[in-house]
Design an enzyme around this catalytic site. Structure first.
Site, mmCIF file in Angstrom:
data_model
loop_
_atom_site.group_PDB
_atom_site.id
_atom_site.type_symbol
_atom_site.label_atom_id
_atom_site.label_comp_id
_atom_site.label_asym_id
_atom_site.label_seq_id
_atom_site.Cartn_x
_atom_site.Cartn_y
_atom_site.Cartn_z
ATOM 1 N N CYS A 1 39.134 16.872 27.859
ATOM 2 C CA CYS A 1 40.663 16.114 27.264
ATOM 3 C C CYS A 1 41.003 14.987 28.264
ATOM 4 O O CYS A 1 41.709 14.002 27.466
ATOM 5 C CB CYS A 1 41.671 17.228 27.395
ATOM 6 S SG CYS A 1 42.212 17.537 28.978
ATOM 7 N N LYS B 1 44.383 31.179 30.988
ATOM 8 C CA LYS B 1 45.074 29.713 30.667
ATOM 9 C C LYS B 1 45.834 29.724 29.509
ATOM 10 O O LYS B 1 45.218 29.819 28.279
ATOM 11 C CB LYS B 1 43.773 28.542 30.745
ATOM 12 C CG LYS B 1 44.785 27.261 30.682
ATOM 13 C CD LYS B 1 43.820 26.293 31.022
ATOM 14 C CE LYS B 1 44.468 24.764 30.420
ATOM 15 N NZ LYS B 1 43.609 23.538 30.843
ATOM 16 N N ARG C 1 47.017 22.976 21.418
ATOM 17 C CA ARG C 1 45.754 23.510 22.166
ATOM 18 C C ARG C 1 46.002 24.890 21.688
ATOM 19 O O ARG C 1 45.196 25.749 22.393
ATOM 20 C CB ARG C 1 45.662 23.251 23.504
ATOM 21 C CG ARG C 1 45.752 22.052 23.986
ATOM 22 C CD ARG C 1 44.952 21.580 25.161
ATOM 23 N NE ARG C 1 45.343 20.548 26.013
ATOM 24 C CZ ARG C 1 45.071 19.251 25.678
ATOM 25 N NH1 ARG C 1 44.280 19.030 24.555
ATOM 26 N NH2 ARG C 1 45.279 18.413 26.628
ATOM 27 N N LYS D 1 47.117 30.625 34.963
ATOM 28 C CA LYS D 1 47.595 29.034 34.776
ATOM 29 C C LYS D 1 48.440 29.304 33.547
ATOM 30 O O LYS D 1 47.885 29.550 32.430
ATOM 31 C CB LYS D 1 46.380 28.088 34.519
ATOM 32 C CG LYS D 1 47.082 26.779 34.591
ATOM 33 C CD LYS D 1 45.869 25.895 34.373
ATOM 34 C CE LYS D 1 46.473 24.591 33.973
ATOM 35 N NZ LYS D 1 45.636 23.673 33.271
ATOM 36 N N ARG E 1 49.960 15.687 31.727
ATOM 37 C CA ARG E 1 49.302 14.922 30.425
ATOM 38 C C ARG E 1 49.821 13.432 30.721
ATOM 39 O O ARG E 1 48.895 12.490 30.236
ATOM 40 C CB ARG E 1 49.612 15.635 29.346
ATOM 41 C CG ARG E 1 48.772 16.932 28.966
ATOM 42 C CD ARG E 1 49.366 17.651 27.846
ATOM 43 N NE ARG E 1 48.628 19.115 27.847
ATOM 44 C CZ ARG E 1 49.072 19.965 26.930
ATOM 45 N NH1 ARG E 1 49.801 19.611 25.801
ATOM 46 N NH2 ARG E 1 48.273 21.177 27.006
ATOM 47 N N CYS F 1 40.279 19.218 24.106
ATOM 48 C CA CYS F 1 39.166 19.541 25.274
ATOM 49 C C CYS F 1 37.846 19.887 24.876
ATOM 50 O O CYS F 1 37.218 20.335 25.731
ATOM 51 C CB CYS F 1 40.000 20.956 25.959
ATOM 52 S SG CYS F 1 41.615 20.966 26.732
ATOM 53 N N TYR G 1 50.544 21.148 43.680
ATOM 54 C CA TYR G 1 51.012 19.543 43.916
ATOM 55 C C TYR G 1 51.841 19.631 45.167
ATOM 56 O O TYR G 1 52.084 18.717 45.802
ATOM 57 C CB TYR G 1 51.595 18.811 42.809
ATOM 58 C CG TYR G 1 50.811 19.050 41.699
ATOM 59 C CD1 TYR G 1 49.739 18.060 41.349
ATOM 60 C CD2 TYR G 1 50.959 20.057 40.603
ATOM 61 C CE1 TYR G 1 48.914 18.476 40.026
ATOM 62 C CE2 TYR G 1 50.234 20.086 39.400
ATOM 63 C CZ TYR G 1 49.191 19.147 39.240
ATOM 64 O OH TYR G 1 48.393 19.233 38.049
ATOM 65 N N SER H 1 51.862 21.350 36.799
ATOM 66 C CA SER H 1 52.732 20.206 36.739
ATOM 67 C C SER H 1 54.443 20.444 36.467
ATOM 68 O O SER H 1 55.215 19.707 37.120
ATOM 69 C CB SER H 1 52.237 19.196 36.078
ATOM 70 O OG SER H 1 52.047 19.679 34.742
ATOM 71 N N CYS I 1 36.212 19.355 32.034
ATOM 72 C CA CYS I 1 37.296 19.515 30.689
ATOM 73 C C CYS I 1 36.914 18.141 30.017
ATOM 74 O O CYS I 1 36.519 17.337 30.809
ATOM 75 C CB CYS I 1 38.410 19.703 30.980
ATOM 76 S SG CYS I 1 39.413 20.148 29.488
ATOM 77 N N GLU J 1 39.689 38.171 28.298
ATOM 78 C CA GLU J 1 39.103 36.489 28.775
ATOM 79 C C GLU J 1 38.510 36.745 30.035
ATOM 80 O O GLU J 1 37.339 35.990 30.062
ATOM 81 C CB GLU J 1 40.424 35.801 28.573
ATOM 82 C CG GLU J 1 40.789 35.418 27.292
ATOM 83 C CD GLU J 1 40.061 34.283 26.782
ATOM 84 O OE1 GLU J 1 39.084 33.847 27.311
ATOM 85 O OE2 GLU J 1 40.315 33.524 25.677
#
Ligand code: PBG
Length: 325
Positions: free
Chosen positions: A121, A195, A217, A249, A205, A129, A314, A275, A119, A234
């Protein structure tokens, strides 16, 4: 009197419960994300993601070893460059931070599955992005060749899988063609297909310094309320263009999409436990409001039940440790 059906008979003790249990999490399906920064002696904690740090290259292999030692087979790398510019030059620099990180990890772990987030971004000064007009509109088509260059550069460094997270239309096809043309026919594409434009990306971020400097976005990431059919549309396009794996996501608020994706496509489905989902669990656990281990394992089990083959999280190192207990 017909015989009484009692589902309680399936729950009487742990041996019986585990005998009929269908959804199980295993360490091999976990993907662990790592943030890499330029510089030396950097282990920078991310305040909004307790337990997660940015690492400079001299500390990267220690973090990779922490994951490998508990049985994790795959990592995804995110690079944070020292310099950002309007066209994200560092994303497709063969000497860029993520390329150097891939080479280092590949040298130390020939068999580890290395995924590269693809990406712009993290590399653009404006945080979008793709490349943008003066008015701030994202230019879809001119961005595609930069993403393809990024993918090839990551493959050249040794990545096994390229994961485009930009959501430009047509990027999977462009990336696939560029990889093939350069001889990287064995490098796979793991597409962030469904997404959504989500508030759950906030802590990421902070970690990547990639918050958009203006606007949002919403013109390229999906609307949370858009039809499930649009999510399938998609994904269908990405699959037609050559996606080998499909990412959904965020994960928790989109389990319906995960399960529909599993039914509608043959490709492995990846749950991206983002996150903000991680931060919520950590914050509640630190306050003593929930039992972290039990909640995390319940979330992971839910992803598997919803149809996820792989889980990008994570929590991966903790989960792998708990599974081994
Ligand atoms: C880059 C990218 C983002 C995430 C993964 N890759 C941020 C975004 O789209 O703004 C989010 C991951 C997370 O929140 O854990 N496009």
């Amino acid at each position: 009197m017909f015989p009484e059906t009692r589902l309680r008979r399936f729950r009487l003790n742990e041996n019986i419960r585990s005998m009929v249990r269908e959804s199980r999490v295993h360490a091999e399906q976990l993907i662990y994300p790592i943030f890499v920064v330029e510089g030396e002696e950097q282990i920078n904690p991310i305040a909004s993601m307790p337990g997660i740090n940015q690492f400079s290259l001299d500390h990267l292999l220690e973090e990779v070893e922490r994951a490998v030692s508990v049985g994790i087979k795959s990592i995804i790398l995110f690079g944070i460059p020292a310099q950002k510019d309007a066209v994200g030059t560092e994303a497709y620099n063969d000497e860029g931070i993520v390329q150097k990180a891939i080479r280092l990890v590949r040298g130390a772990y020939p068999e580890l599955v290395i995924i590269a987030d693809c990406c712009l971004c993290e590399y653009t000064s404006h945080g979008h992005c793709g490349i943008v007009t003066e008015k701030g509109d994202v230019l879809n088509d001119p961005t595609l060749s930069l993403l393809a260059k990024t993918a090839v550069s990551q493959a050249r460094a040794g990545a096994d899988i390229i994961a485009p997270s930009d959501m430009m239309d047509g990027r999977v096809g462009m990336i696939r063609a560029a990889l093939d043309q350069e001889g990287f026919t064995n490098v796979a594409v793991m597409a962030y297909s469904a997404k959504y434009a989500s508030a759950f990306y906030g802590p990421f971020r902070d970690a990547a310094g990639s918050a958009p400097q203006f606007g949002d976005r919403k013109t390229y990431q999906m609307d949370p309320g858009c039809s499930v059919r649009q999510a399938m549309h998609e994904t269908e396009l990405d699959v037609a263009e050559g996606a080998d794996y499909i990412i959904v996501k965020p994960a928790l608020a989109y389990m319906d999409i995960m399960s529909k994706t599993r039914e509608a496509f043959y490709q492995p489905v990846v749950a991206y436990n983002v996150s903000g989902e991680y931060a919520m669990v950590k914050a509640a656990a630190q306050n003593g409001w929930i039992d972290e281990k039990k909640v995390v394992m319940e979330i992971m089990t839910g992803f598997v039940r919803a149809g996820a083959d792989l889980i990008l999280t994570y929590h991966a190192i903790d989960v792998a440790k708990w599974l081994a207990e």
